[in-house]
Scaffold this active site. Structure first.
Site, mmCIF file in Angstrom:
data_model
loop_
_atom_site.group_PDB
_atom_site.id
_atom_site.type_symbol
_atom_site.label_atom_id
_atom_site.label_comp_id
_atom_site.label_asym_id
_atom_site.label_seq_id
_atom_site.Cartn_x
_atom_site.Cartn_y
_atom_site.Cartn_z
ATOM 1 N N SER A 177 0.836 -1.195 0.000
ATOM 2 C CA SER A 177 0.000 0.000 0.000
ATOM 3 C C SER A 177 0.874 1.249 0.000
ATOM 4 O O SER A 177 1.605 1.517 0.957
ATOM 5 C CB SER A 177 -0.921 0.001 1.218
ATOM 6 O OG SER A 177 -1.617 1.224 1.231
ATOM 7 N N HIS A 195 -0.998 -1.063 -4.493
ATOM 8 C CA HIS A 195 -2.308 -0.752 -3.910
ATOM 9 C C HIS A 195 -2.358 0.750 -3.626
ATOM 10 O O HIS A 195 -1.542 1.286 -2.867
ATOM 11 C CB HIS A 195 -2.504 -1.556 -2.622
ATOM 12 C CG HIS A 195 -3.859 -1.395 -2.006
ATOM 13 N ND1 HIS A 195 -4.969 -2.097 -2.445
ATOM 14 C CD2 HIS A 195 -4.293 -0.608 -0.996
ATOM 15 C CE1 HIS A 195 -6.020 -1.753 -1.720
ATOM 16 N NE2 HIS A 195 -5.640 -0.826 -0.836
ATOM 17 N N ASP A 234 -4.681 3.901 -2.278
ATOM 18 C CA ASP A 234 -5.861 4.228 -1.478
ATOM 19 C C ASP A 234 -6.323 5.655 -1.753
ATOM 20 O O ASP A 234 -5.620 6.614 -1.469
ATOM 21 C CB ASP A 234 -5.512 4.112 0.015
ATOM 22 C CG ASP A 234 -5.310 2.669 0.430
ATOM 23 O OD1 ASP A 234 -6.244 1.875 0.240
ATOM 24 O OD2 ASP A 234 -4.219 2.347 0.933
ATOM 25 N N MET A 262 -8.974 8.434 -0.760
ATOM 26 C CA MET A 262 -9.925 8.790 0.320
ATOM 27 C C MET A 262 -10.394 10.226 0.130
ATOM 28 O O MET A 262 -9.601 11.097 -0.228
ATOM 29 C CB MET A 262 -9.227 8.672 1.681
ATOM 30 C CG MET A 262 -8.622 7.305 1.944
ATOM 31 S SD MET A 262 -7.974 7.191 3.618
ATOM 32 C CE MET A 262 -7.082 5.623 3.530
ATOM 33 N N HIS A 321 -8.112 1.445 -4.768
ATOM 34 C CA HIS A 321 -9.149 1.205 -3.754
ATOM 35 C C HIS A 321 -9.837 2.533 -3.457
ATOM 36 O O HIS A 321 -9.245 3.422 -2.840
ATOM 37 C CB HIS A 321 -8.448 0.624 -2.505
ATOM 38 C CG HIS A 321 -9.326 0.437 -1.309
ATOM 39 N ND1 HIS A 321 -8.811 0.148 -0.065
ATOM 40 C CD2 HIS A 321 -10.671 0.496 -1.154
ATOM 41 C CE1 HIS A 321 -9.799 0.037 0.813
ATOM 42 N NE2 HIS A 321 -10.932 0.256 0.174
ATOM 43 N N MET A 347 -12.164 4.829 -1.563
ATOM 44 C CA MET A 347 -12.914 5.063 -0.319
ATOM 45 C C MET A 347 -13.547 6.436 -0.448
ATOM 46 O O MET A 347 -13.173 7.390 0.245
ATOM 47 C CB MET A 347 -11.962 4.972 0.883
ATOM 48 C CG MET A 347 -11.614 3.538 1.241
ATOM 49 S SD MET A 347 -10.103 3.407 2.200
ATOM 50 C CE MET A 347 -8.917 3.431 0.862
ATOM 51 N N MET A 383 -12.220 -5.594 4.328
ATOM 52 C CA MET A 383 -11.446 -4.684 5.182
ATOM 53 C C MET A 383 -11.194 -5.397 6.512
ATOM 54 O O MET A 383 -12.125 -5.890 7.143
ATOM 55 C CB MET A 383 -12.213 -3.381 5.445
ATOM 56 C CG MET A 383 -12.325 -2.434 4.267
ATOM 57 S SD MET A 383 -10.782 -1.965 3.453
ATOM 58 C CE MET A 383 -9.793 -1.311 4.801
ATOM 59 N N GLY A 400 -9.565 4.131 6.411
ATOM 60 C CA GLY A 400 -9.256 5.546 6.650
ATOM 61 C C GLY A 400 -7.791 5.816 6.964
ATOM 62 O O GLY A 400 -7.292 6.888 6.655
ATOM 63 N N PHE A 401 -7.132 4.847 7.555
ATOM 64 C CA PHE A 401 -5.747 5.098 7.980
ATOM 65 C C PHE A 401 -4.893 3.837 7.846
ATOM 66 O O PHE A 401 -5.412 2.726 8.017
ATOM 67 C CB PHE A 401 -5.715 5.554 9.450
ATOM 68 C CG PHE A 401 -6.575 6.757 9.697
ATOM 69 C CD1 PHE A 401 -6.095 8.044 9.436
ATOM 70 C CD2 PHE A 401 -7.884 6.612 10.128
ATOM 71 C CE1 PHE A 401 -6.911 9.148 9.618
ATOM 72 C CE2 PHE A 401 -8.710 7.718 10.323
ATOM 73 C CZ PHE A 401 -8.223 8.993 10.068
ATOM 74 N N ASP A 455 -7.228 -6.276 3.508
ATOM 75 C CA ASP A 455 -6.565 -4.968 3.611
ATOM 76 C C ASP A 455 -6.688 -4.406 5.025
ATOM 77 O O ASP A 455 -7.799 -4.147 5.500
ATOM 78 C CB ASP A 455 -7.254 -4.024 2.603
ATOM 79 C CG ASP A 455 -6.587 -2.663 2.498
ATOM 80 O OD1 ASP A 455 -5.526 -2.451 3.098
ATOM 81 O OD2 ASP A 455 -7.169 -1.803 1.790
ATOM 82 N N GLY A 456 -5.523 -4.209 5.666
ATOM 83 C CA GLY A 456 -5.498 -3.551 6.979
ATOM 84 C C GLY A 456 -4.845 -4.410 8.043
ATOM 85 O O GLY A 456 -5.329 -5.498 8.347
ATOM 86 N N GLY A 457 -3.727 -3.920 8.558
ATOM 87 C CA GLY A 457 -3.057 -4.634 9.654
ATOM 88 C C GLY A 457 -2.462 -5.970 9.241
ATOM 89 O O GLY A 457 -2.282 -6.859 10.072
ATOM 90 N N GLY A 486 0.771 -2.163 4.123
ATOM 91 C CA GLY A 486 1.396 -0.845 4.077
ATOM 92 C C GLY A 486 2.469 -0.715 5.123
ATOM 93 O O GLY A 486 3.667 -0.867 4.861
HETATM 94 C C1 DX5 Z 1 -6.867 1.633 5.018
HETATM 95 C C2 DX5 Z 1 -6.326 1.368 3.647
HETATM 96 C C3 DX5 Z 1 -5.209 0.421 3.605
HETATM 97 C C4 DX5 Z 1 -3.970 0.842 4.341
HETATM 98 C C5 DX5 Z 1 -3.396 -0.416 4.917
HETATM 99 O O1 DX5 Z 1 -8.047 2.336 4.922
HETATM 100 O O2 DX5 Z 1 -7.335 0.860 2.796
HETATM 101 O O3 DX5 Z 1 -4.873 0.040 2.272
HETATM 102 O O4 DX5 Z 1 -3.019 1.484 3.554
HETATM 103 O O5 DX5 Z 1 -2.350 -0.066 5.715
HETATM 104 P P1 DX5 Z 1 -1.717 -1.020 6.801
HETATM 105 O O6 DX5 Z 1 -1.184 -2.219 6.079
HETATM 106 O O7 DX5 Z 1 -0.655 -0.169 7.400
HETATM 107 O O8 DX5 Z 1 -2.814 -1.381 7.787
HETATM 108 ZN ZN ZN Z 2 -6.717 -0.020 0.803
#
Ligand code: DX5
Ligand code: ZN
Length: 217
Positions: free
Chosen positions: A8, A33, A35, A37, A66, A68, A137, A142-143, A175-177, A197
Site C-alpha cells: 500500500s 495498492h 488508497d 480517500m 481502492h 474510499m 477490510m 481511513g488510515f 486490507d489492513g493490519g 502498508g
Molecule cells: C486503510 C487502507 C489500507 C492501508 C493499509 O483504509 O485501505 O490500504 O493502507 O495499511 P496497513 O497495512 O498499514 O494497515
Molecule cells: Zn486499501
C-alpha cells in the site's frame, strides 16, 4: 494459485515517492495498492488522479486502486484514464452496485467490491459471479498502521465457501493490519491478495519483507 502481494503506497515516503515505487518494482510484489480517500466516506483525505498518473508512468506492475469515496460512479472513467488496472468500490457507497461492477469491467478494468468489517460477507452472495475480486477490510478504512481485526479470518473462510459453492473465480483481497505475523493464517483461510502498508514500509528491509510475505504459502 500463488498468493499476490499488494504493497500500500499510502505508507510510502511521499518526499521520495519515486524511490519507493522503484523499490516495489524491484521486489516480488504483484500489484501497487493505491488508497483514494475523500474525507466524506472516510475521515481522511489522500491523493487523486494526478498522483495515480505519475505512479503509472514508472510502475512496472498493475495498479490496484481502492476507492474510499462517496459516489464512486462519477470517477470510473477518470481512474481508467489515470492508469488503474483494478478498481474497487465500497458496497456501502453504491446503490446500483451491479451496474457499477459492469461499468468498471466494460471500461477494461478488473472490478472489485469492498466491505467494511461490520458488514456480513453474505451481502456479496448474489454478485459472487459478477465481481472479479472482493476486498474484506480487516480494519476500519481511513488510515494505515491500524491493528488487524481478528474476526476477519472467519470472514475469509465464509466468503471462500460462498465463492466455491457458486463456482466463482473471484479472488479475495484483505486490507489492513496485514504483516508477517498473520499472513500465513490469512492465506490458509483463503485470501488470494494481501495488501500491506505499514508492515512493509516500516520494515528494516522492505524488499525482503515482501519476499517473505509472498512465500508464506
Ligand atoms: C486503510 C487502507 C489500507 C492501508 C493499509 O483504509 O485501505 O490500504 O493502507 O495499511 P496497513 O497495512 O498499514 O494497515
Ligand atoms: Zn486499501
Amino acid at each position: 494459485m500463488k498468493l499476490l502481494i499488494a504493497p500500500s503506497v499510502l505508507s510510502a515516503n511521499f518526499l521520495r515517492l519515486e524511490d519507493d515505487i522503484k523499490l516495489i518494482n524491484d521486489s516480488k510484489a504483484d500489484l501497487f495498492h493505491l488508497d483514494i480517500m475523500d474525507g466524506h466516506f472516510v475521515p481522511n483525505i489522500t491523493f487523486g488522479f494526478g498522483i495515480v498518473k505519475q505512479i503509472k508512468k514508472i510502475a512496472k506492475k498493475p495498479l490496484d486502486v481502492h476507492l474510499m469515496i462517496e459516489k464512486p460512479d462519477r470517477y470510473i472513467d477518470e481512474f481508467k484514464k489515470s492508469g488503474a488496472d483494478y478498481l474497487s468500490v465500497h458496497y456501502e457507497t453504491c446503490p446500483h452496485l451491479h451496474r457499477t461492477i459492469y461499468t468498471i469491467k466494460e471500461s477494461g478494468m478488473k472490478a472489485g467490491v469492498v466491505i467494511n468489517p461490520h458488514n456480513p460477507v453474505e451481502l456479496l452472495s448474489d454478485i459472487v459471479n459478477d465481481a472479479d475480486y472482493f476486498l474484506l477490510m480487516s480494519v476500519n478504512p481511513g488510515f494505515g498502521g491500524q491493528s488487524f481485526i481478528k474476526q476477519t479470518i472467519n470472514r475469509i473462510e465464509k466468503l471462500s465457501n460462498i465463492i466455491s459453492a457458486n463456482n466463482s473465480k473471484a479472488l479475495i483481497e484483505v486490507d489492513g493490519g496485514v504483516g508477517l505475523n498473520n499472513a500465513k493464517q490469512l492465506a490458509d483461510a483463503g485470501a488470494n491478495i494481501l495488501v500491506a502498508g505499514n508492515s512493509i514500509f516500516s520494515a528494516e528491509n522492505p524488499i525482503e519483507t515482501i519476499a517473505l510475505l509472498k512465500d508464506v504459502k
